[in-house]
Design a protein around this motif. Structure first.
Motif, short mmCIF file in Angstrom:
data_model
loop_
_atom_site.label_atom_id
_atom_site.label_comp_id
_atom_site.label_asym_id
_atom_site.label_seq_id
_atom_site.Cartn_x
_atom_site.Cartn_y
_atom_site.Cartn_z
N GLN A 1 -79.04 -57.21 -43.84
CA GLN A 1 -80.09 -58.00 -44.48
C GLN A 1 -81.19 -58.40 -43.48
OE1 GLN A 1 -78.72 -61.70 -46.21
NE2 GLN A 1 -80.54 -61.89 -47.47
N GLN A 2 -80.78 -58.89 -42.31
CA GLN A 2 -81.78 -59.29 -41.32
C GLN A 2 -82.50 -58.07 -40.75
OE1 GLN A 2 -82.85 -62.35 -40.81
NE2 GLN A 2 -84.39 -61.62 -39.36
N GLU B 1 -88.91 -62.54 -36.70
CA GLU B 1 -87.73 -62.05 -37.42
C GLU B 1 -86.80 -61.26 -36.49
OE1 GLU B 1 -86.69 -63.06 -40.22
OE2 GLU B 1 -88.50 -63.96 -41.04
N GLU C 1 -84.70 -63.73 -34.73
CA GLU C 1 -83.59 -64.17 -35.58
C GLU C 1 -82.47 -63.12 -35.58
OE1 GLU C 1 -83.14 -67.21 -36.94
OE2 GLU C 1 -84.99 -67.70 -35.87
N PHE C 2 -82.86 -61.86 -35.56
CA PHE C 2 -81.90 -60.77 -35.50
C PHE C 2 -81.08 -60.86 -34.21
CE2 PHE C 2 -81.39 -55.88 -35.46
CZ PHE C 2 -80.34 -55.91 -36.35
N LEU D 1 -78.57 -63.67 -34.44
CA LEU D 1 -77.44 -63.28 -35.28
C LEU D 1 -76.46 -62.40 -34.50
CD1 LEU D 1 -75.96 -62.96 -38.02
CD2 LEU D 1 -77.56 -61.09 -38.53
N GLU E 1 -74.91 -59.47 -43.49
CA GLU E 1 -75.94 -60.31 -42.85
C GLU E 1 -76.77 -59.49 -41.87
OE1 GLU E 1 -74.65 -64.14 -41.22
OE2 GLU E 1 -72.82 -63.92 -42.42
N ILE F 1 -85.22 -57.12 -43.08
CA ILE F 1 -86.37 -58.03 -42.96
C ILE F 1 -87.24 -57.62 -41.78
CG2 ILE F 1 -87.07 -60.40 -42.42
CD1 ILE F 1 -84.54 -61.30 -44.05
N THR G 1 -80.50 -54.79 -29.75
CA THR G 1 -81.19 -55.81 -30.55
C THR G 1 -82.27 -56.52 -29.73
OG1 THR G 1 -80.88 -57.57 -32.16
CG2 THR G 1 -79.57 -57.73 -30.19
#
Length: 122
Positions: free
Chosen positions: A102-103, A15, A18-19, A22, A99, A106, A46
């Motif tokens: 939200q990420q 995850e 994925e961050f 993004l 977004e 997660i 990040t």
């Protein structure tokens, strides 16, 4: 939980990856990419969220690993803060910020759950 042999198998790392994807996508936008300092900061924070999970995985104890997971959570928070600057500057819009949050949530929850699991093993 089955024995995990590679950090790439950890849900929290997946995850966080994925961050990173993004954030890199957002920082490639025309207006955003011109702010080199902010782009560098948000990308570093990040990537740090992902890298700390990987680094901690190879530490000698669960207690040490949990420290790195905590560093990862801090990097997630730092990334959100940088993205708020980007929002205020008009580099990203409210939907994109949503977004990000939200990420981030997660990633945060996956890390928290993993810390809880490791705490039981200490």
């Amino acid at each position: 939980m089955a024995t995990i042999k590679r950090f790439e198998d950890l849900e929290c790392w997946k995850e966080a990856r994925e961050f990173v994807k993004l954030i890199y996508g957002l920082t490639k936008k025309d207006r955003f990419k011109k702010d080199f300092e902010l782009v560098g900061q948000v990308r570093r924070s990040t990537v740090s969220s992902m890298a700390n999970i990987a680094e901690g995985f190879y530490r000698n104890s669960n207690r040490d690993f949990m420290k790195f997971l905590d560093y990862s959570r801090s990097s997630v928070a730092e990334t959100i803060s940088h993205c708020n600057v980007a929002l205020d500057q008009g580099y990203i819009d409210n939907d994109e910020m949503g977004e990000v949050v939200q990420q981030a949530d997660i990633v945060w929850k996956k890390i928290n759950n993993f810390i809880t699991y490791l705490n039981k093993k200490v």
